[in-house]
Scaffold this active site. Structure first.
Site, PDB file in Angstrom:
ATOM      1  N   ARG A 177      89.523  82.030 137.728  1.00 33.73           N
ATOM      2  CA  ARG A 177      88.311  81.763 136.923  1.00 33.73           C
ATOM      3  C   ARG A 177      88.516  80.752 135.797  1.00 33.73           C
ATOM      4  NH1 ARG A 177      87.206  87.404 137.570  1.00 33.73           N
ATOM      5  NH2 ARG A 177      85.790  87.586 139.339  1.00 33.73           N
TER       6      ARG A 177
ATOM      7  N   LYS B  84      85.409  65.240 134.393  1.00 29.62           N
ATOM      8  CA  LYS B  84      84.907  65.340 135.774  1.00 29.62           C
ATOM      9  C   LYS B  84      86.092  65.659 136.676  1.00 29.62           C
ATOM     10  CE  LYS B  84      80.737  62.582 136.029  1.00 29.62           C
ATOM     11  NZ  LYS B  84      80.128  61.374 136.604  1.00 29.62           N
TER      12      LYS B  84
ATOM     13  N   GLU C 145      87.232  49.246 136.287  1.00 31.41           N
ATOM     14  CA  GLU C 145      86.607  50.222 135.373  1.00 31.41           C
ATOM     15  C   GLU C 145      86.606  49.697 133.938  1.00 31.41           C
ATOM     16  OE1 GLU C 145      84.946  52.766 136.368  1.00 31.41           O
ATOM     17  OE2 GLU C 145      85.804  53.480 138.246  1.00 31.41           O
TER      18      GLU C 145
ATOM     19  N   LYS D 250      84.145  55.385 126.631  1.00 31.07           N
ATOM     20  CA  LYS D 250      83.885  56.555 127.472  1.00 31.07           C
ATOM     21  C   LYS D 250      83.677  57.801 126.611  1.00 31.07           C
ATOM     22  CE  LYS D 250      84.629  59.043 131.500  1.00 31.07           C
ATOM     23  NZ  LYS D 250      85.161  59.169 132.823  1.00 31.07           N
TER      24      LYS D 250
ATOM     25  N   GLU E 174      75.986  64.760 132.056  1.00 27.25           N
ATOM     26  CA  GLU E 174      75.301  63.704 132.799  1.00 27.25           C
ATOM     27  C   GLU E 174      73.819  64.004 133.045  1.00 27.25           C
ATOM     28  OE1 GLU E 174      77.834  61.543 135.610  1.00 27.25           O
ATOM     29  OE2 GLU E 174      76.116  61.431 136.937  1.00 27.25           O
TER      30      GLU E 174
ATOM     31  N   ARG F 231      75.129  59.467 130.488  1.00 24.09           N
ATOM     32  CA  ARG F 231      76.452  59.376 131.116  1.00 24.09           C
ATOM     33  C   ARG F 231      76.411  58.632 132.445  1.00 24.09           C
ATOM     34  NH1 ARG F 231      81.328  63.800 131.398  1.00 24.09           N
ATOM     35  NH2 ARG F 231      82.659  62.571 132.760  1.00 24.09           N
TER      36      ARG F 231
ATOM     37  N   ASN G  53      78.436  55.087 135.876  1.00 25.02           N
ATOM     38  CA  ASN G  53      78.439  54.935 137.336  1.00 25.02           C
ATOM     39  C   ASN G  53      77.991  53.553 137.791  1.00 25.02           C
ATOM     40  OD1 ASN G  53      79.215  57.616 137.654  1.00 25.02           O
ATOM     41  ND2 ASN G  53      77.098  58.326 137.583  1.00 25.02           N
TER      42      ASN G  53
ATOM     43  N   HIS H 121      79.017  52.139 141.115  1.00 24.92           N
ATOM     44  CA  HIS H 121      79.581  53.249 141.891  1.00 24.92           C
ATOM     45  C   HIS H 121      78.667  53.748 143.006  1.00 24.92           C
ATOM     46  CE1 HIS H 121      82.445  53.241 138.630  1.00 24.92           C
ATOM     47  NE2 HIS H 121      83.124  54.250 139.152  1.00 24.92           N
TER      48      HIS H 121
ATOM     49  N   HIS I 228      80.837  53.873 145.979  1.00 23.96           N
ATOM     50  CA  HIS I 228      81.225  55.128 146.647  1.00 23.96           C
ATOM     51  C   HIS I 228      80.865  55.083 148.128  1.00 23.96           C
ATOM     52  CE1 HIS I 228      81.525  57.994 142.935  1.00 23.96           C
ATOM     53  NE2 HIS I 228      82.590  57.254 143.106  1.00 23.96           N
TER      54      HIS I 228
ATOM     55  N   HIS J 138      89.603  52.350 144.949  1.00 24.47           N
ATOM     56  CA  HIS J 138      88.348  52.672 144.257  1.00 24.47           C
ATOM     57  C   HIS J 138      87.800  51.475 143.464  1.00 24.47           C
ATOM     58  CE1 HIS J 138      85.371  55.027 142.145  1.00 24.47           C
ATOM     59  NE2 HIS J 138      85.903  54.688 140.972  1.00 24.47           N
TER      60      HIS J 138
HETATM   61  N1  GLY Z   1      83.668  58.344 136.047  1.00 17.60           N
HETATM   62  C1  GLY Z   1      82.364  58.529 135.538  1.00 17.60           C
HETATM   63  C2  GLY Z   1      82.241  59.667 134.583  1.00 17.60           C
HETATM   64  O1  GLY Z   1      83.239  60.232 134.179  1.00 17.60           O
HETATM   65  O2  GLY Z   1      81.146  60.036 134.239  1.00 17.60           O
END
Ligand code: GLY
Length: 373
Positions: free
Chosen positions: A125, A147, A189, A231, A241, A245, A249, A252, A256, A268
């Site tokens: 948990r 994330k 990035e 960030k 998000e 946030r 992306n 992305h 992705h 990536h």
């Molecule tokens: N890599 C995007 C984020 O952490 O929101």
């Protein structure tokens, strides 16, 4: 050189944590864990390559400090960021007797951080974890912001959790052993951080591209600090998000899909670079991102060794496949594919105070067909 930034997260409870940036940090990290322990025992998780390069050393440094620590490794590669590897790591931890009073140390790139962080989020948990990113990509993006997750055949990061680490240690010397492609992949990035939030930082990257490519430690220190600060500010404002946030992306949504369509063989950052070139084009087509800014973006991407043309992917990836992938992505809201798009370099477009811009499928299709057929 050593600098500490903080990411301040105080919703529900104080989960703020330090991001320590410097060189040769592993010995001080071991000492710090003795002075301010996070657990009774530590599971050091790394992929096979990083375990050999840095994990064994960290293991001895921690043992010298009298800490209880055991190493667990898994085969390197994005293709292993999956359910099977997660289950194996969990079974191994159980077998080694790790209980709720243990802590995971994720030592490695984005795959290790995402995977080990997700194990930490659900193991008994939830147990604490520390991020020690050893790739540029993980230093400037993946290790900060909580994330965690794994990939599924249907798409990237489709299972996961928001789960913040207790500390992040960025030791810049670990970049010395990073393969060129992986290093360049991280730069995508960094450029993304500048485009979404900071025009002056973008100019700094343009001026210092030589120092970046030669991995000058002073320049690397600056770009890592700046990207982490950008960030941290975004995550502090919108940890889960809900809206803002999403600007992280940029590039992305298409990126992705390209990665998933190529079964995760494209690095990536290369996919994000192509994604920014195509999503920037989309923003141009929609009439708000000036062509001169798109060209400036693409020039910097190219100068830093990143791809902006999808020509090499023609015949390998079909536009329809990409569209299907995008429809199953997490960025779909109310059945519509939404994008975060630049207004100009350093600022993202908002519509009705939201950064998610729904894009008509025909326009997206047109861009993809032009790029891939
Ligand atoms: N890599 C995007 C984020 O952490 O929101």
């Amino acid at each position: 050189m050593k600098k500490t930034l903080w990411i301040r997260l105080k919703q529900y409870e104080d989960r703020s944590y330090p991001i320590v940036i410097g060189t040769l940090l592993l010995p001080s990290l071991a000492k710090e864990l003795r002075r301010r322990p996070l657990a009774h025992s530590y599971a050091l998780i790394s992929d096979s390559t990083v375990m050999r390069l840095y994990g064994k050393n960290l293991l001895s440094l921690m043992q010298e400090q009298g800490l209880r620590v055991k190493a667990i490794s898994f085969p390197a590669g994005e293709a292993n960021k999956n359910r099977r590897t997660k289950a194996r790591l969990e079974d191994r931890m159980l077998k080694l007797g790790f209980g709720r009073d243990s802590c995971i140390i994720a030592l490695g790139g984005g795959v290790t951080g995402d995977l080990a962080g997700y194990v930490a989020a659900t193991y008994q948990r939830g147990i604490p974890f520390i991020q020690i990113p050893t790739t540029l990509l993980a230093m400037v993006d993946a290790s900060v912001g909580g994330k965690t997750g794994i990939d599924l055949p249907a798409g990237k990061n489709l299972l996961g959790a928001f789960y913040q680490p207790k500390r992040v240690y960025i030791s810049l010397d670990t970049l010395d052993t990073l393969a060129e492609r992986q290093f360049l992949s991280g730069l995508a990035e960094v450029i993304k951080s500048a485009i979404i939030r900071d025009q002056a930082f973008f100019s700094y990257l343009e001026k210092n591209y030589r120092g970046i490519l030669s991995r000058d430690k002073r320049v690397l220190g600056t770009i890592v600090k700046k990207s982490c600060a950008i960030k941290a500010a975004v995550v502090e404002a919108d940890e889960y998000e809900e809206d803002l946030r999403r600007i992280l992306n940029y590039g992305h949504t298409i990126g992705h899909a390209l990665e998933a369509a190529g079964a995760y063989r494209i690095p990536h950052g290369f996919a994000v670079s192509l994604g920014m070139a195509l999503e920037g084009k989309l923003a141009c087509e929609l009439g708000f991102f000036p062509k001169a800014h798109l060209e400036r973006q693409n020039r910097l991407l190219k100068k830093l060794g990143l791809p902006v043309s999808s020509r090499g992917l023609r015949k390998k990836v079909r536009p329809e496949t990409l569209l299907d992938m995008m429809k199953s992505d997490k960025k779909v809201r109310a059945g519509r594919i939404e994008f975060v798009l630049p207004l100009r370099i350093g600022k993202m477009k908002k519509v009705r105070d939201q950064v998610g811009i729904p894009v008509p499928e025909e326009i997206l299709q047109k861009i993809l067909i032009r790029a891939l057929k």
